[in-house]
Design an enzyme around this catalytic site. Structure first.
Site, PDB file in Angstrom:
ATOM      1  N   CYS A   4       0.853  -1.199   0.000  1.00  0.00           N
ATOM      2  CA  CYS A   4       0.000   0.000   0.000  1.00  0.00           C
ATOM      3  C   CYS A   4       0.885   1.245   0.000  1.00  0.00           C
ATOM      4  O   CYS A   4       1.706   1.426   0.906  1.00  0.00           O
ATOM      5  CB  CYS A   4      -0.919  -0.027   1.217  1.00  0.00           C
ATOM      6  SG  CYS A   4      -1.796   1.519   1.479  1.00  0.00           S
ATOM      7  N   CYS A   7       0.541   3.386   3.175  1.00  0.00           N
ATOM      8  CA  CYS A   7       1.231   2.766   4.316  1.00  0.00           C
ATOM      9  C   CYS A   7       2.731   3.050   4.216  1.00  0.00           C
ATOM     10  O   CYS A   7       3.386   3.323   5.229  1.00  0.00           O
ATOM     11  CB  CYS A   7       0.993   1.265   4.354  1.00  0.00           C
ATOM     12  SG  CYS A   7      -0.586   0.770   5.077  1.00  0.00           S
ATOM     13  N   ASN A  85     -13.387   9.931  -0.990  1.00  0.00           N
ATOM     14  CA  ASN A  85     -13.867   9.015  -2.022  1.00  0.00           C
ATOM     15  C   ASN A  85     -13.854   7.598  -1.458  1.00  0.00           C
ATOM     16  O   ASN A  85     -12.833   7.157  -0.911  1.00  0.00           O
ATOM     17  CB  ASN A  85     -12.981   9.101  -3.263  1.00  0.00           C
ATOM     18  CG  ASN A  85     -13.038  10.459  -3.924  1.00  0.00           C
ATOM     19  OD1 ASN A  85     -14.083  11.098  -3.931  1.00  0.00           O
ATOM     20  ND2 ASN A  85     -11.920  10.917  -4.462  1.00  0.00           N
ATOM     21  N   HIS A  98      -8.403   7.942   3.261  1.00  0.00           N
ATOM     22  CA  HIS A  98      -7.792   9.278   3.220  1.00  0.00           C
ATOM     23  C   HIS A  98      -8.859  10.346   3.051  1.00  0.00           C
ATOM     24  O   HIS A  98      -9.908  10.100   2.454  1.00  0.00           O
ATOM     25  CB  HIS A  98      -6.749   9.388   2.107  1.00  0.00           C
ATOM     26  CG  HIS A  98      -7.251   9.015   0.745  1.00  0.00           C
ATOM     27  ND1 HIS A  98      -7.367   7.711   0.336  1.00  0.00           N
ATOM     28  CD2 HIS A  98      -7.673   9.772  -0.299  1.00  0.00           C
ATOM     29  CE1 HIS A  98      -7.828   7.687  -0.906  1.00  0.00           C
ATOM     30  NE2 HIS A  98      -8.030   8.936  -1.309  1.00  0.00           N
ATOM     31  N   HIS A 100      -9.272  14.106   1.454  1.00  0.00           N
ATOM     32  CA  HIS A 100      -8.716  15.207   0.657  1.00  0.00           C
ATOM     33  C   HIS A 100      -9.103  16.517   1.341  1.00  0.00           C
ATOM     34  O   HIS A 100     -10.279  16.727   1.664  1.00  0.00           O
ATOM     35  CB  HIS A 100      -9.318  15.223  -0.754  1.00  0.00           C
ATOM     36  CG  HIS A 100      -9.009  14.027  -1.588  1.00  0.00           C
ATOM     37  ND1 HIS A 100      -8.058  14.020  -2.569  1.00  0.00           N
ATOM     38  CD2 HIS A 100      -9.554  12.774  -1.594  1.00  0.00           C
ATOM     39  CE1 HIS A 100      -8.024  12.832  -3.161  1.00  0.00           C
ATOM     40  NE2 HIS A 100      -8.921  12.058  -2.588  1.00  0.00           N
TER      41      HIS A 100
HETATM   42  P1  5GP Z   1      -8.573   8.885  -4.416  1.00  0.00           P
HETATM   43  O1  5GP Z   1      -8.847   8.967  -5.895  1.00  0.00           O
HETATM   44  O2  5GP Z   1      -8.298   7.461  -3.994  1.00  0.00           O
HETATM   45  O3  5GP Z   1      -9.598   9.547  -3.579  1.00  0.00           O
HETATM   46  O4  5GP Z   1      -7.277   9.761  -4.182  1.00  0.00           O
HETATM   47  C1  5GP Z   1      -5.982   9.280  -4.230  1.00  0.00           C
HETATM   48  C2  5GP Z   1      -5.092  10.498  -4.319  1.00  0.00           C
HETATM   49  O5  5GP Z   1      -3.772  10.082  -4.009  1.00  0.00           O
HETATM   50  C3  5GP Z   1      -5.044  11.139  -5.705  1.00  0.00           C
HETATM   51  O6  5GP Z   1      -5.437  12.502  -5.608  1.00  0.00           O
HETATM   52  C4  5GP Z   1      -3.592  10.983  -6.145  1.00  0.00           C
HETATM   53  O7  5GP Z   1      -3.106  12.115  -6.829  1.00  0.00           O
HETATM   54  C5  5GP Z   1      -2.873  10.772  -4.821  1.00  0.00           C
HETATM   55  N1  5GP Z   1      -1.701   9.925  -4.903  1.00  0.00           N
HETATM   56  C6  5GP Z   1      -1.615   8.705  -5.495  1.00  0.00           C
HETATM   57  N2  5GP Z   1      -0.399   8.170  -5.328  1.00  0.00           N
HETATM   58  C7  5GP Z   1       0.300   9.068  -4.591  1.00  0.00           C
HETATM   59  C8  5GP Z   1       1.638   9.077  -4.093  1.00  0.00           C
HETATM   60  O8  5GP Z   1       2.431   8.141  -4.285  1.00  0.00           O
HETATM   61  N3  5GP Z   1       2.027  10.179  -3.397  1.00  0.00           N
HETATM   62  C9  5GP Z   1       1.185  11.230  -3.169  1.00  0.00           C
HETATM   63  N4  5GP Z   1       1.672  12.262  -2.467  1.00  0.00           N
HETATM   64  N5  5GP Z   1      -0.088  11.246  -3.616  1.00  0.00           N
HETATM   65  C10 5GP Z   1      -0.522  10.183  -4.315  1.00  0.00           C
HETATM   66 ZN    ZN Z   2      -2.301   1.334   3.670  1.00  0.00          ZN
END
Ligand code: 5GP
Ligand code: ZN
Length: 115
Positions: A4, A7, A85, A98, A100
């Site tokens: 992950c 993680c 989300n 998470h 945002h």
């Molecule tokens: P989700 O679409 O799951 O709500 O949001 C995941 C978020 O994680 C996205 O906005 C994406 O840009 C961010 N993200 C994905 N991988 C990484 C990473 O390795 N590092 C950081 N800082 N953000 C990430």
């Molecule tokens: Zn995790």
């Protein structure tokens, strides 16, 4: 969870621009920001998302940190939006719970149509 990415960020095994950290949570900048301020706040303990039997006390801790992160990012006064989300229809892409924290500009009034 060994594979992950969040993680790994929480364990400092993967680089991230960290905004805040304590024993329970860590906040870091989204790698693909959608707004002038786009910070992610996560529990260090792995949960897939809000529907993963998350400990309610931890949820309180997590959501309770939102105003602090907003303050640290300078958007507490101007306002912000939080988004969590969840699952496929929620368009979740990273399956580690998470929040945002989005700000620094007016958010769109509408989310747009669902598909
Ligand atoms: P989700 O679409 O799951 O709500 O949001 C995941 C978020 O994680 C996205 O906005 C994406 O840009 C961010 N993200 C994905 N991988 C990484 C990473 O390795 N590092 C950081 N800082 N953000 C990430
Ligand atoms: Zn995790």
């Amino acid at each position: 969870m060994t594979d992950c990415i969040f993680c790994k960020i929480a364990a400092h095994e993967l680089d991230a621009d960290i905004v805040y950290e304590d024993d329970d949570v860590i906040a870091f900048e989204d790698m693909n920001p959608q707004t002038p301020v786009h910070t992610l706040l996560i529990p260090k303990k792995h949960y897939d998302n809000l529907s993963d039997d998350v400990d309610e006390a931890l949820l309180g801790t997590l959501f309770g940190k939102v105003p602090l992160i907003a303050r640290l990012k300078g958007i507490e006064e101007s306002g912000y939006r939080i988004v969590a989300n969840t699952g496929a229809h929620g368009r979740q892409t990273v399956y580690h719970l998470h929040i945002h924290i989005l700000g620094g500009a007016n958010m769109p009034i509408s989310m747009g149509p669902a598909d």
